[in-house]
Design a protein around this motif. Structure first.
Motif, PDB file in Angstrom:
ATOM      1  N   SER A  62       0.830  -1.212   0.000  1.00  0.00           N
ATOM      2  CA  SER A  62       0.000   0.000   0.000  1.00  0.00           C
ATOM      3  C   SER A  62       0.864   1.262   0.000  1.00  0.00           C
ATOM      4  O   SER A  62       0.544   2.241  -0.683  1.00  0.00           O
ATOM      5  CB  SER A  62      -0.945  -0.003   1.197  1.00  0.00           C
ATOM      6  OG  SER A  62      -0.216  -0.024   2.410  1.00  0.00           O
ATOM      7  N   ALA A  63       1.970   1.231   0.749  1.00  0.00           N
ATOM      8  CA  ALA A  63       2.863   2.396   0.773  1.00  0.00           C
ATOM      9  C   ALA A  63       3.509   2.615  -0.595  1.00  0.00           C
ATOM     10  O   ALA A  63       3.645   3.762  -1.046  1.00  0.00           O
ATOM     11  CB  ALA A  63       3.934   2.218   1.841  1.00  0.00           C
ATOM     12  N   GLU A  64       3.888   1.527  -1.270  1.00  0.00           N
ATOM     13  CA  GLU A  64       4.484   1.655  -2.596  1.00  0.00           C
ATOM     14  C   GLU A  64       3.469   2.165  -3.605  1.00  0.00           C
ATOM     15  O   GLU A  64       3.787   2.978  -4.458  1.00  0.00           O
ATOM     16  CB  GLU A  64       5.058   0.311  -3.060  1.00  0.00           C
ATOM     17  CG  GLU A  64       6.379  -0.027  -2.421  1.00  0.00           C
ATOM     18  CD  GLU A  64       7.461   0.987  -2.754  1.00  0.00           C
ATOM     19  OE1 GLU A  64       7.732   1.239  -3.930  1.00  0.00           O
ATOM     20  OE2 GLU A  64       8.028   1.538  -1.792  1.00  0.00           O
ATOM     21  N   ARG A  65       2.220   1.711  -3.515  1.00  0.00           N
ATOM     22  CA  ARG A  65       1.180   2.208  -4.418  1.00  0.00           C
ATOM     23  C   ARG A  65       0.956   3.702  -4.221  1.00  0.00           C
ATOM     24  O   ARG A  65       0.813   4.450  -5.185  1.00  0.00           O
ATOM     25  CB  ARG A  65      -0.125   1.447  -4.203  1.00  0.00           C
ATOM     26  CG  ARG A  65      -0.112   0.047  -4.741  1.00  0.00           C
ATOM     27  CD  ARG A  65      -1.473  -0.601  -4.577  1.00  0.00           C
ATOM     28  NE  ARG A  65      -1.454  -1.981  -4.936  1.00  0.00           N
ATOM     29  CZ  ARG A  65      -1.617  -2.451  -6.173  1.00  0.00           C
ATOM     30  NH1 ARG A  65      -1.804  -1.612  -7.155  1.00  0.00           N
ATOM     31  NH2 ARG A  65      -1.585  -3.742  -6.414  1.00  0.00           N
ATOM     32  N   GLN A  66       0.916   4.137  -2.951  1.00  0.00           N
ATOM     33  CA  GLN A  66       0.739   5.565  -2.676  1.00  0.00           C
ATOM     34  C   GLN A  66       1.909   6.371  -3.220  1.00  0.00           C
ATOM     35  O   GLN A  66       1.723   7.453  -3.781  1.00  0.00           O
ATOM     36  CB  GLN A  66       0.591   5.793  -1.175  1.00  0.00           C
ATOM     37  CG  GLN A  66      -0.712   5.296  -0.606  1.00  0.00           C
ATOM     38  CD  GLN A  66      -0.754   5.402   0.907  1.00  0.00           C
ATOM     39  OE1 GLN A  66       0.231   5.760   1.546  1.00  0.00           O
ATOM     40  NE2 GLN A  66      -1.911   5.080   1.488  1.00  0.00           N
ATOM     41  N   ARG A  67       3.128   5.847  -3.073  1.00  0.00           N
ATOM     42  CA  ARG A  67       4.302   6.548  -3.576  1.00  0.00           C
ATOM     43  C   ARG A  67       4.245   6.656  -5.094  1.00  0.00           C
ATOM     44  O   ARG A  67       4.536   7.717  -5.665  1.00  0.00           O
ATOM     45  CB  ARG A  67       5.579   5.811  -3.148  1.00  0.00           C
ATOM     46  CG  ARG A  67       6.856   6.525  -3.548  1.00  0.00           C
ATOM     47  CD  ARG A  67       8.087   5.722  -3.177  1.00  0.00           C
ATOM     48  NE  ARG A  67       8.176   4.459  -3.878  1.00  0.00           N
ATOM     49  CZ  ARG A  67       8.647   4.307  -5.122  1.00  0.00           C
ATOM     50  NH1 ARG A  67       9.038   5.350  -5.796  1.00  0.00           N
ATOM     51  NH2 ARG A  67       8.698   3.116  -5.664  1.00  0.00           N
ATOM     52  N   LEU A  68       3.841   5.574  -5.769  1.00  0.00           N
ATOM     53  CA  LEU A  68       3.756   5.596  -7.227  1.00  0.00           C
ATOM     54  C   LEU A  68       2.650   6.536  -7.713  1.00  0.00           C
ATOM     55  O   LEU A  68       2.809   7.228  -8.719  1.00  0.00           O
ATOM     56  CB  LEU A  68       3.534   4.185  -7.762  1.00  0.00           C
ATOM     57  CG  LEU A  68       4.723   3.243  -7.623  1.00  0.00           C
ATOM     58  CD1 LEU A  68       4.346   1.838  -8.040  1.00  0.00           C
ATOM     59  CD2 LEU A  68       5.905   3.745  -8.420  1.00  0.00           C
ATOM     60  N   THR A  73       1.181  11.746 -10.247  1.00  0.00           N
ATOM     61  CA  THR A  73       0.428  12.995 -10.273  1.00  0.00           C
ATOM     62  C   THR A  73       1.345  14.207 -10.390  1.00  0.00           C
ATOM     63  O   THR A  73       0.873  15.297 -10.661  1.00  0.00           O
ATOM     64  CB  THR A  73      -0.442  13.148  -9.013  1.00  0.00           C
ATOM     65  OG1 THR A  73       0.399  13.086  -7.853  1.00  0.00           O
ATOM     66  CG2 THR A  73      -1.493  12.058  -8.961  1.00  0.00           C
ATOM     67  N   GLN A  74       2.629  14.006 -10.210  1.00  0.00           N
ATOM     68  CA  GLN A  74       3.550  15.132 -10.319  1.00  0.00           C
ATOM     69  C   GLN A  74       3.897  15.455 -11.757  1.00  0.00           C
ATOM     70  O   GLN A  74       4.523  16.455 -12.039  1.00  0.00           O
ATOM     71  CB  GLN A  74       4.840  14.829  -9.541  1.00  0.00           C
ATOM     72  CG  GLN A  74       4.638  14.780  -8.051  1.00  0.00           C
ATOM     73  CD  GLN A  74       5.892  14.350  -7.310  1.00  0.00           C
ATOM     74  OE1 GLN A  74       6.901  14.019  -7.918  1.00  0.00           O
ATOM     75  NE2 GLN A  74       5.827  14.361  -5.999  1.00  0.00           N
ATOM     76  N   GLY A  75       3.509  14.586 -12.714  1.00  0.00           N
ATOM     77  CA  GLY A  75       3.798  14.810 -14.131  1.00  0.00           C
ATOM     78  C   GLY A  75       3.048  16.020 -14.649  1.00  0.00           C
ATOM     79  O   GLY A  75       2.041  16.454 -14.103  1.00  0.00           O
ATOM     80  N   ALA A  76       3.497  16.552 -15.781  1.00  0.00           N
ATOM     81  CA  ALA A  76       2.882  17.741 -16.359  1.00  0.00           C
ATOM     82  C   ALA A  76       1.500  17.438 -16.948  1.00  0.00           C
ATOM     83  O   ALA A  76       0.600  18.246 -16.851  1.00  0.00           O
ATOM     84  CB  ALA A  76       3.782  18.311 -17.442  1.00  0.00           C
ATOM     85  N   HIS A  77       1.334  16.261 -17.562  1.00  0.00           N
ATOM     86  CA  HIS A  77       0.044  15.913 -18.136  1.00  0.00           C
ATOM     87  C   HIS A  77      -0.196  14.422 -17.942  1.00  0.00           C
ATOM     88  O   HIS A  77       0.714  13.647 -17.736  1.00  0.00           O
ATOM     89  CB  HIS A  77      -0.015  16.299 -19.604  1.00  0.00           C
ATOM     90  CG  HIS A  77       0.921  15.499 -20.467  1.00  0.00           C
ATOM     91  ND1 HIS A  77       2.284  15.654 -20.444  1.00  0.00           N
ATOM     92  CD2 HIS A  77       0.668  14.515 -21.357  1.00  0.00           C
ATOM     93  CE1 HIS A  77       2.830  14.806 -21.282  1.00  0.00           C
ATOM     94  NE2 HIS A  77       1.883  14.106 -21.852  1.00  0.00           N
ATOM     95  N   GLU A  78      -1.440  14.059 -18.046  1.00  0.00           N
ATOM     96  CA  GLU A  78      -1.805  12.662 -17.851  1.00  0.00           C
ATOM     97  C   GLU A  78      -1.478  11.881 -19.120  1.00  0.00           C
ATOM     98  O   GLU A  78      -1.773  12.322 -20.230  1.00  0.00           O
ATOM     99  CB  GLU A  78      -3.289  12.567 -17.526  1.00  0.00           C
ATOM    100  CG  GLU A  78      -3.673  11.247 -16.957  1.00  0.00           C
ATOM    101  CD  GLU A  78      -5.082  11.271 -16.422  1.00  0.00           C
ATOM    102  OE1 GLU A  78      -5.785  10.283 -16.645  1.00  0.00           O
ATOM    103  OE2 GLU A  78      -5.467  12.275 -15.804  1.00  0.00           O
TER     104      GLU A  78
END
Length: 192
Positions: A62-68, A73-78
């Motif tokens: 769960s911690a790794e999923r949250q980190r990923l 979400t930090q990327g410029a676009h989806e």
């Protein structure tokens, strides 16, 4: 004369011995002992810190999923991935050499062989799929050249097909100039 020699001999050891509290001896053994003690203390300190004091955070799914998710979400676009289909192509492949007369071999040796191949490219970002579409003809030409150099027995093995997948990815990413394709899925693979 004998008495004088005895006095001189008795006086000689007293002169050679260092005076108590005098610094006439070598300091090297003492420095070596001190250096060894410091090295042992540093090693012991590092061991105690890494094994006892420092607690590495537990890695959980769960911690790794949250980190990923946070990284994504930090990327410029989806980015939306997808697949691009390539129609079947048929190419002659290298014939297996014939065995000398009297030698036994497989029935496939010495015959002309061909490969029919259709595949789908997994693309990282479908918004850039037009870059692959622009070089589709060049990809097909390079695929024909690549298949023409492959021997029958290589394409008939699992390792050979895996190598072919990686070579297709290399060709596509080289022609587009960026690593767009991430995987190759064979939708049709016939070797005869």
């Amino acid at each position: 004369m004998a008495d004088e020699k005895k006095k001189d001999a008795a006086a000689a050891p007293e002169a050679a011995a260092p005076a108590p509290g005098g610094g006439g001896g070598s300091k090297l053994p003492m420095l070596l002992v001190l250096g060894n003690c410091l090295a042992a203390a540093a090693t012991l300190g590092a061991l105690v810190y890494t094994r006892i004091l420092y607690k590495r955070p537990a890695i959980t799914e769960s911690a790794e999923r949250q980190r990923l998710v946070k990284q994504g979400t930090q990327g410029a676009h989806e980015v939306h991935g997808g697949q691009i289909e390539f129609k079947a192509i048929t190419a002659n492949i290298m014939a297996m050499p014939e065995k000398p007369e009297g030698g036994e071999g497989s029935p496939a040796e010495g015959k002309a062989h061909y490969c029919t191949l259709a595949y789908s490219l997994e693309v990282r970002d479908m918004s850039q799929a037009d870059a692959i579409e622009r070089v589709r003809a060049q990809i097909n030409v390079r695929m024909l050249q690549l298949l023409g150099k492959k021997p029958f027995d290589e394409l008939n093995s699992v390792q050979g097909r895996y190598l072919l997948r990686s070579e297709i990815l290399e060709i596509v990413n080289e022609l587009t100039g960026k690593p767009l394709a991430t995987d190759v899925f064979f939708t049709q693979f016939i070797v005869q």
